[in-house]
Design an enzyme around this catalytic site. Sequence first.
Site, PDB file in Angstrom:
ATOM      1  N   VAL A  23       0.859  -1.247   0.031  1.00  0.00           N
ATOM      2  CA  VAL A  23      -0.064   0.122  -0.042  1.00  0.00           C
ATOM      3  C   VAL A  23       0.740   1.304   0.049  1.00  0.00           C
ATOM      4  CG1 VAL A  23      -2.074  -0.979   1.209  1.00  0.00           C
ATOM      5  CG2 VAL A  23      -0.162  -0.086   2.653  1.00  0.00           C
ATOM      6  N   CYS A  24       0.147   2.322  -0.231  1.00  0.00           N
ATOM      7  CA  CYS A  24       0.944   3.662  -0.135  1.00  0.00           C
ATOM      8  C   CYS A  24       1.507   3.699   1.251  1.00  0.00           C
ATOM      9  CB  CYS A  24      -0.337   4.932  -0.592  1.00  0.00           C
ATOM     10  SG  CYS A  24       0.400   6.309  -0.277  1.00  0.00           S
ATOM     11  N   PRO A  25       2.793   4.366   1.647  1.00  0.00           N
ATOM     12  CA  PRO A  25       3.571   4.855   0.764  1.00  0.00           C
ATOM     13  C   PRO A  25       4.474   4.076   0.169  1.00  0.00           C
ATOM     14  CG  PRO A  25       4.379   5.260   2.879  1.00  0.00           C
ATOM     15  CD  PRO A  25       3.060   4.468   3.163  1.00  0.00           C
TER      16      PRO A  25
END
Lengths: 75, 528
Positions: free
Chosen positions: A13-15
Site C-alpha cells: 500500500v501507499c507509501p
Amino acid sequence: MEENKLIDLRKLVCPFSLIAARKEVNDLARGDVAEILVADSSTCESISTWAEDEGNKVIEVKKEGDYFRIILKKK
Amino acid sequence: MGFCHSMVLCMSQNKEIFGSEKEIDELVSSVKTVLREGAKALPVEQARKMKGYGVFTEIIEGKLTFGARIRTVGGRVTPDQLREIGQLSRRYGRNYVDITNRQGFQIHFIGVDDLGEVLREILEIGLTTKGGCGDTPRAITTCPVSDVDKEQLFDVTPLVEKVNRHYYEKWDVFGPSAIPRKFKVSITACPYLCSYPQINCVGLIGVTNDGREGFTVTIGGGLSSAPHIGKHMPVFIEEEDVIPFLEAVVEIWKSNPKYRPRHRARIKFMVDDYGTEKLRRLIEARLERKLEDYQHFPESRGFNNHMGVHGQRNGDYYIGVPVAAGKATGEKLISLAELVEKYTDGGDVRVSPQQNLVITNVPGENLERMEKKLVETGFPYNSKWAGNIVSDIASPFCSSSRVKTKHLAEKIINYLDQVIRGNEINVRIHLTGCPRDCGQHWIADIGLQGKLSSGRELYEVTIGGGSSRIGRIIGKDVPAEKVQYYIGNILKAYLKLRSYPDETFLEFCDKYSINQLAEFMETGFRVV
Ligand code: SF4
C-alpha cells in the site's frame, strides 16, 4: 541480454508501493522490461507517471480483473 | 476552558489510539527497508498495519520526499499547535503548508531521514496523521464556527469530537483493514451547510423535532468520476444514536461482498443499489428498532464561507481569513498564532472546508487592530476572491496529475480581484487536477478539471454546481492561459444579465442553455 522482470506490488500500500517500484526499476539495466502489478488505479497512475518522468517508456497499462499491469522499458 | 482546548486535551489524554511512537518507528523503518531492499523485504502483514497513516510519497525533481497530512478534529487548532505546524514546515518542509478541504494541514518536501521526527512532533502537539489517507474513516468535516456563530442551530462540536474518538477507539471496526474504502462523514448544524454534507458517504444535518435537537441524514454522496449528491434518508436521529447509526451503515457496507472490489466499494454505490428505503430497513434491523421519521430536508440557505468579521454568541467576534487556494507558509501560520495569542480572549484557529482559516474570540476593541495586523501577515485579507477558491494539490506533489492547479488558482484570484469587484458576488470556483476530484469541482459554481495533453494544460469547465447539485459541463479543453478570462467573461455576463440584484449565480445559470453559457464564457465581454 535484456531481462523481463515481474514486480508484484499488489499486496503493498501507499507509501510503500511507489518506493518499491522505484527501487526495483532503478535496479534494472537499460532496455530491460518490467511488468508491474498493482492493486489500485491511483498507485497505477503514480507509478506510470513517475516512470515516464524518469524517461522510461511506458509500453502498456491495462486492467486485469481487480488489478492493474504496467509494462515499461527501462531507459 | 474553550471548546478547542478541551478537545485537544481529549486527544492528548490518550495519545496511543491516535497514533504512537511505536507505529511511527515501524512505518519509518519499513520505508527504509523497502528503499534499500525492495518490495520483498517487507512482510505483507507489516505493510497492512501501516495503511492510511497520512504519509505520501512525493517525487520532487527526481528526489523521493514525503508529504504528511495532519488531521484535526473539526478543523480546530490552538495557537500553539498552529505555531508548531508552521515551525515543522520551516524546518522540514521548505516553509510551505497546504490547508486542506477536509480541514487539515499538509506538509511536503520531507526527507526520509526527517520523516520520523516530523510524525513524532505532530503527535506530541496533540494532532495526528493516522487516518489521513487511504481506506480510513476520514476527518469529519463540520462548520468551523459551529460553537461560536449566532446562526447555528446548535453546537455539534462535542459530537464531532465524540465520533472522531470513537473511530480510533474502534479501529478494528472503522480502521483501514476493516472497511473496504474510505468513509467520509460530515456533521453540521450550519444553516449554510458550509461543510457540504451531501458529498459525504454520510451527512448528518442538525434539525429540531418537537423541540428536540437531532439530525436528519443524507447518504451516498461522493464526487470523483461518478459524482453523487447524497440522498435524503428521512429520519430523525438524536445525538446518542449517531454512533450506533454510523456503525450500522458500516456493518451493512462491510457485510456485502459486492462492495469489496475497490471500484464498487464506496457507500454511494450501495445506496444506488439499495435505495434509501431499503437501506433504512436494513439499518433498523441492525439497530433492532424503528427510526423516527423526519421528512423535511434542510436545504442550504446559500453559500457562506464565514470570511470577514462576524459577531459571536458571547459578544466577541470571529474573523474569517482567506488563504489563496489553501496555500500558506510556515511563517504566516506562526505570525497568525502570535496574533491570536496577543489579540484574542483565549481564541483559537479553525480550518474551514473552503481551505481558509477562522480566528475566534476577538474582543470588539481589538477588531480594528487585528484586521490591520492580518493584512501585515501576508494573508490576502483584502482579496474578494481568495476565500472563494478551492484547489486540490495536484502537481508537483500528487503524481496523479501533471497540471498545476494551485498555480492557476492564484492567477484566477489575481485577475478577478482586478476585474470583478464588489461584495455582492458570491461565486465559488474549484479546481481539480484529475477525475478523482479532491478539489470538488463538481459542486462549485464554476468548476475546473485539468489534464495535460501534448504538453498543454487544458481544463474542462463545469458550471452551476452547488452544495446539493452537480455542475454542467460547458467547456472542454480550455487552455490554462485562457481560463481566467473565460471566468471573467461569464461573471461579467452574470452581473449584466441577472434579472434582479439578488439573483444568485446558480439561478442565473439555470436560465440559460449550455450553449448560451458557453457563449458567455467565450465572448462575455462582447455580450455586456
Ligand atoms: S484530484 Fe487527482 S491530481 Fe488532484 S490531488 Fe486528487 S488525486 Fe491528485
